[in-house]
Design an enzyme around this catalytic site. Structure first.
Site, mmCIF file in Angstrom:
data_model
loop_
_atom_site.group_PDB
_atom_site.id
_atom_site.type_symbol
_atom_site.label_atom_id
_atom_site.label_comp_id
_atom_site.label_asym_id
_atom_site.label_seq_id
_atom_site.Cartn_x
_atom_site.Cartn_y
_atom_site.Cartn_z
ATOM 1 N N HIS A 20 0.842 -1.205 0.000
ATOM 2 C CA HIS A 20 0.000 0.000 0.000
ATOM 3 C C HIS A 20 0.874 1.252 0.000
ATOM 4 O O HIS A 20 0.674 2.159 -0.821
ATOM 5 C CB HIS A 20 -0.906 -0.033 1.234
ATOM 6 C CG HIS A 20 -1.765 1.176 1.406
ATOM 7 N ND1 HIS A 20 -3.113 1.174 1.127
ATOM 8 C CD2 HIS A 20 -1.481 2.446 1.833
ATOM 9 C CE1 HIS A 20 -3.617 2.369 1.360
ATOM 10 N NE2 HIS A 20 -2.642 3.161 1.810
ATOM 11 N N GLU A 21 1.835 1.300 0.900
ATOM 12 C CA GLU A 21 2.685 2.492 1.010
ATOM 13 C C GLU A 21 3.612 2.631 -0.186
ATOM 14 O O GLU A 21 3.821 3.742 -0.700
ATOM 15 C CB GLU A 21 3.502 2.431 2.307
ATOM 16 C CG GLU A 21 2.696 2.680 3.563
ATOM 17 C CD GLU A 21 2.029 4.044 3.564
ATOM 18 O OE1 GLU A 21 2.595 4.999 2.987
ATOM 19 O OE2 GLU A 21 0.928 4.158 4.127
ATOM 20 N N HIS A 24 1.964 4.253 -3.111
ATOM 21 C CA HIS A 24 1.929 5.717 -3.033
ATOM 22 C C HIS A 24 3.225 6.300 -3.604
ATOM 23 O O HIS A 24 3.202 7.266 -4.375
ATOM 24 C CB HIS A 24 1.802 6.175 -1.576
ATOM 25 C CG HIS A 24 0.445 5.977 -0.977
ATOM 26 N ND1 HIS A 24 -0.717 6.357 -1.613
ATOM 27 C CD2 HIS A 24 0.063 5.460 0.227
ATOM 28 C CE1 HIS A 24 -1.758 6.083 -0.840
ATOM 29 N NE2 HIS A 24 -1.306 5.531 0.281
#
Length: 216
Positions: A20-21, A24
């Protein structure tokens, strides 16, 4: 829940948070911002992303009490001033990349669930259970982050549509976003006996999980 199940389910949360990170960071990189890359945060090494509370304690507590958990890692640094084009659109695209990564992982896990659904054997059962849990974890993380309250990812989608006054209000709310969400999660069950998180996940996670996996 026994210790082995707790450890396995917790282990499934970590890659969901890390991907998820990293998503980004890669989205920001594609838009011209090398901040995450320069900070060596485009790594899949969990140690570079671990937040003691959000990545370890919170998922463990949720898994132990609810049977599944989600959490957060140290935010990947993003500098919208380095984006090519409209900064607000860039922040929206960067924000949605995290939940998008979780959706992609949920789809892959759901595919494994469907493939192994008709396969017998101990190994197939273990893999089916792990895939189903991984799908659930990613959907939980996705929907939680789509809550449209800053600083959650869902709020980034509002940025291109805000007026200057709306943007100023957004920036003010961003400082208190976590406090607001925690209050919304904790106060209603105590005061009104309503579990807002449970209602939200029942309306979002549960039907999507059934749709993707085919498990009623």
């Amino acid at each position: 829940m026994d210790l082995t199940s707790l450890v396995v389910r917790f282990a499934l949360v970590v890659p969901a948070i890390v991907f998820h990170e990293v998503a980004h960071g890669y989205a920001a990189l594609a838009l011209g911002d090398t901040t995450a890359k320069d900070a060596h945060r485009l790594s899949l090494n969990p140690l570079k992303h671990i937040d003691p509370f959000g990545t370890v304690l919170l998922p463990l507590l949720m898994t132990a009490t609810l049977g599944f958990g989600f959490g957060y890692a140290k935010p990947v640094p993003v500098n919208p001033w380095r984006f090519r084009g409209d900064r607000r659109v860039g922040m929206a695209l960067t924000g949605i990349a995290g939940p998008g990564a979780n959706l992609a992982m949920a789809l892959v896990a759901a595919g494994v669930v469907r493939v192994l659904g008709g396969v017998s054997g101990a190994l197939a059962e273990i893999l089916w259970t792990a895939a189903y849990a991984f799908c659930m974890v990613n959907l939980a993380l996705m929907f939680f982050n789509l809550i449209p309250i800053p600083p959650f990812d869902g709020s980034r989608l509002l940025l291109p549509f805000l007026s200057r006054r709306g943007l100023a209000l957004y920036q003010d709310l961003e400082r208190y976003g976590f406090v607001i969400v925690i209050a919304l999660l904790m106060l209603p069950p105590q005061v009104f006996h309503v579990d807002l998180l449970g209602v939200y996940l029942d309306a979002t996670l549960v039907p999507v999980l059934r749709l993707l996996t085919g498990v009623a």
